[in-house]
Design an enzyme around this catalytic site. Structure first.
Site, PDB file in Angstrom:
ATOM      1  N   HIS A 189     -11.228  38.148 -30.200  1.00 24.28           N
ATOM      2  CA  HIS A 189     -11.459  38.673 -31.498  1.00 24.28           C
ATOM      3  C   HIS A 189     -11.769  37.641 -32.460  1.00 24.28           C
ATOM      4  CE1 HIS A 189     -10.436  42.938 -30.723  1.00 24.28           C
ATOM      5  NE2 HIS A 189      -9.396  42.404 -30.178  1.00 24.28           N
ATOM      6  N   CYS A 221     -26.384  43.987 -26.795  1.00 24.28           N
ATOM      7  CA  CYS A 221     -25.467  44.086 -28.360  1.00 24.28           C
ATOM      8  C   CYS A 221     -24.035  43.299 -28.068  1.00 24.28           C
ATOM      9  CB  CYS A 221     -25.194  45.520 -28.464  1.00 24.28           C
ATOM     10  SG  CYS A 221     -24.353  46.224 -26.923  1.00 24.28           S
TER      11      CYS A 221
HETATM   12  C1  PEP Z   1     -19.669  43.686 -24.833  1.00 23.43           C
HETATM   13  O1  PEP Z   1     -18.873  43.927 -24.048  1.00 23.43           O
HETATM   14  O2  PEP Z   1     -20.606  43.023 -24.720  1.00 23.43           O
HETATM   15  C2  PEP Z   1     -19.985  44.801 -25.939  1.00 23.43           C
HETATM   16  C3  PEP Z   1     -20.722  44.469 -26.776  1.00 23.43           C
HETATM   17  O3  PEP Z   1     -18.771  45.622 -26.210  1.00 23.43           O
HETATM   18  P1  PEP Z   1     -17.138  45.190 -26.664  1.00 23.43           P
HETATM   19  O4  PEP Z   1     -17.182  43.606 -27.093  1.00 23.43           O
HETATM   20  O5  PEP Z   1     -16.836  46.118 -27.723  1.00 23.43           O
HETATM   21  O6  PEP Z   1     -16.359  45.393 -25.666  1.00 23.43           O
END
Ligand code: PEP
Ligand code: MG
Length: 603
Positions: A205, A528
């Site tokens: 985070h 993403c």
């Molecule tokens: C990922 O795992 O790369 C993702 C975009 O999802 P999150 O970070 O919300 O788990």
């Protein structure tokens, strides 16, 4: 600790590390100098047997409580005045709660048997918070505020620093073990000029927040715990270095960095390489506030709308109407533009009380993401219904995808549910190695895929993304991760769109992003995960066959600038060399050697 992620083509200052230098993992670029302020540790519960000091009467203890409440209220009110927006609302609401006599009066009743003021406040706060929690909904969410006020009162009674973010009265470098999502609500980038944590990985985070705020950050730096308040440090968020008592060279370098960041060209709204090959640059958002930032950054749409962020802390499933209004607010910000909405990704580090269990031995490998629909299918069905209603009411080009898909069967099941709901463009996230390896089968039903490189890295390397000590493994530059991306890129190029499965994703040539009449070859492959926000890695991803990149809005400008320095041929050549590298450090070094612009821009 050793740091395999420090690029060997480091720009100034290149002085050898001194013994006092602290190394970690650079997760958000930039070089600044500022004074340290440490995050105060959480307040420990007073011992249940703790008694008032000898000679103190009940009235004395009660006076201590009311004095502490006045101090806490004054502190919070003063802080509220220094910030704006949500941060101000949060601080004002907490200040109000601190001044509410209910807690002090409840504590007074507990002083009868000689309990200390600290213990009485702790118990009274617990009981009030539990009453709030039992009410659920909006009132239930206030329980956290009561716990916060309880901790602040006990800290004031003990005469120690309040828990949470420090308030030294000037901009500072925040040093902490790690940051919880709750700590970040009031973090003001005008005050916090850099972040240094002893724990936390590149996908934690803290790292995600630092990139979103555009401030330099170094994580997984165990020696950071030796830094004391007020000491001046130079922080290099690219190389993962923290240098106490900076030299003249480091001061000059921080000045240079400030000038370099001003040299970045604002994003004009079309992501492209130097030969004109288009790669849409989209934003990652968690709600309407981020949507505004994405619009300001000229993002071409949204590549990841993390819907679970709307409902974190909720005990009950949000109603369809409530969801419709939340989704509409986001869709309305992107008329005619793409918004890729991800269905609830609950579980592991993002528990949702109404959807996930908190007693799994390995939550990251448990019932999370799409898997929650195996037990609670109606929650997913309701969400899809809400998305479709919101989509019909607005003009955004809405695409929907599921998180944590592991097999082609799961992809087919999800896409089927989306179609039943009337949604036209349906895909899945690829964040589990099995999904990457079977991408060709997944494309049999999915209109598109989006690589979640944060989880893909954690599952490929079997390394918890929250764990700072495993950050060298938890690195999307790892050749194993890049080979999986390459595999998915190839599957995307080979995928055939049929009339039956194609929504608005068809008619787009995944290779060029341009409208195509045949609509038969290629399906979109997005990224993403945080990897998309790394300008050097962005070039590699495009070279591996990725067609769109979605990232925190702050990163779009730098990614766009670096993409425009290469042709598609060059990106493919760089990617081929990088993917064949034996180690993550080699992969990074090779990419940087091919991209001198990174050095020029201080990235
Ligand atoms: C990922 O795992 O790369 C993702 C975009 O999802 P999150 O970070 O919300 O788990
Ligand atoms: Mg993920």
């Amino acid at each position: 600790m050793s740091n395999t992620s420090i690029p060997s083509t480091a720009s100034a200052p290149d002085a050898p590390a001194a013994s006092s230098d602290i190394t970690g993992v650079g997760v958000s670029p930039g070089r600044v100098i500022g004074r340290v302020a440490r995050m105060a540790p959480p307040v420990e519960a007073p011992d249940p047997a703790e008694k008032a000091a000898p000679g103190r009467s009940i009235d004395d203890e009660y006076a201590r409580i009311t004095d502490a409440a006045a101090v806490v209220q004054a502190e919070l009110t003063a802080r509220a005045e220094t910030v704006s927006g949500d941060a101000r609302d949060v601080l004002e609401a907490t200040a109000l709660m601190a001044s509410d006599p209910t807690l002090a009066k409840a504590a007074k009743k507990l002083l009868d048997d000689g309990r200390s003021a600290e213990r009485a406040v702790w118990e009274a706060g617990t009981s009030i918070a539990e009453q709030f929690a039992a009410l659920g909904g909006y009132m239930g969410e206030r329980a956290q505020d009561v716990y916060d006020v309880r901790a602040r009162l006990v800290a004031a009674l003990r005469g120690v620093s309040a828990p949470g973010l420090p308030n030294p009265g000037h901009p500072y470098v925040l040093v902490a073990v790690d940051l919880a999502p709750a700590d970040t609500a009031t973090l003001d980038p005008a005050q916090v000029i850099a972040l240094v944590t002893s724990d936390g990985g590149p996908q934690s985070h803290t790292a995600i927040l630092a990139r979103a705020l555009g401030i330099p950050a170094v994580v997984a730096a165990p020696q950071a715990t030796t830094l004391v308040d007020g000491v001046e440090v130079y922080v290099d968020g690219t190389r993962g270095r923290v240098i106490p008592d900076p030299s003249d060279a480091e001061r000059a370098d921080a000045d240079l960095a400030a000038r370099q960041s001003e040299a970045l060209v604002p994003f004009d709204g079309t992501g492209r390489l130097s030969d004109g090959h288009e790669v849409a640059l989209l934003a990652n958002i968690g709600g309407v506030k981020d949507a505004a930032a994405a619009v300001d950054a000229n993002a071409q749409g949204v590549g990841l709308f993390r819907t679970e962020f709307l409902f974190l802390g909720r005990d009950t499933e949000p109603s369809v109407e409530e969801q419709v209004s939340d989704y509409r607010a986001v869709f309305a910000a992107f008329p005619g533009k793409k918004v890729v909405l991800r269905t609830l990704d609950a579980g592991a580090d993002k528990p949702l009380a109404f959807l996930t269990n908190d007693d799994e031995p390995n939550p990251a490998l448990g019932i999370r993401g799409y898997r929650t629909s195996l037990e609670k299918r109606q929650v997913l069905v309701n969400q899809l219904r809400a998305i479709q209603t919101a989509r019909e009411a607005e003009n955004a080009d809405v695409w929907v995808m599921a998180p944590m898909i592991a097999t082609a069967d799961e992809a087919a099941d999800f896409v089927g549910l989306c179609r039943e709901a009337g949604l036209p463009t349906n895909g899945v996230m690829i964040e589990v190695p099995s999904a990457a390896l079977t991408a060709a089968h997944i494309f049999a039903t999915a209109d598109f895929v989006s690589l979640g490189t944060n989880d893909l890295t954690q599952y490929t390397m079997a390394a918890d993304r929250q764990l700072g000590s495993l950050s060298a493994l938890n690195d999307p530059w790892q050749p194993a991760v890049l080979q999986l991306v390459q595999h998915v890129g190839q599957a995307g190029r080979a995928a055939v769109s049929t009339g039956a499965s194609a929504g608005s994703a068809s008619g787009v040539d995944a290779g060029t992003g341009a409208a195509s009449a045949s609509a038969t070859t290629g399906k979109p492959v997005g990224v993403c995960g945080e990897a998309a926000a790394d300008p050097a890695l962005a070039v590699v991803l495009v070279g591996l066959g990725v067609t769109t990149l979605s990232m925190t809005s702050r990163a779009i400008q730098a990614v766009s600038t670096v993409l425009r320095s290469v042709t598609l041929d060059e990106a493919q050549t760089i990617a081929a060399a990088v993917v064949a590298a034996p180690t993550a450090a080699d992969a990074r070094r090779i990419a940087r050697e091919h991209l001198p612009i990174l050095e020029t821009l201080g990235l």
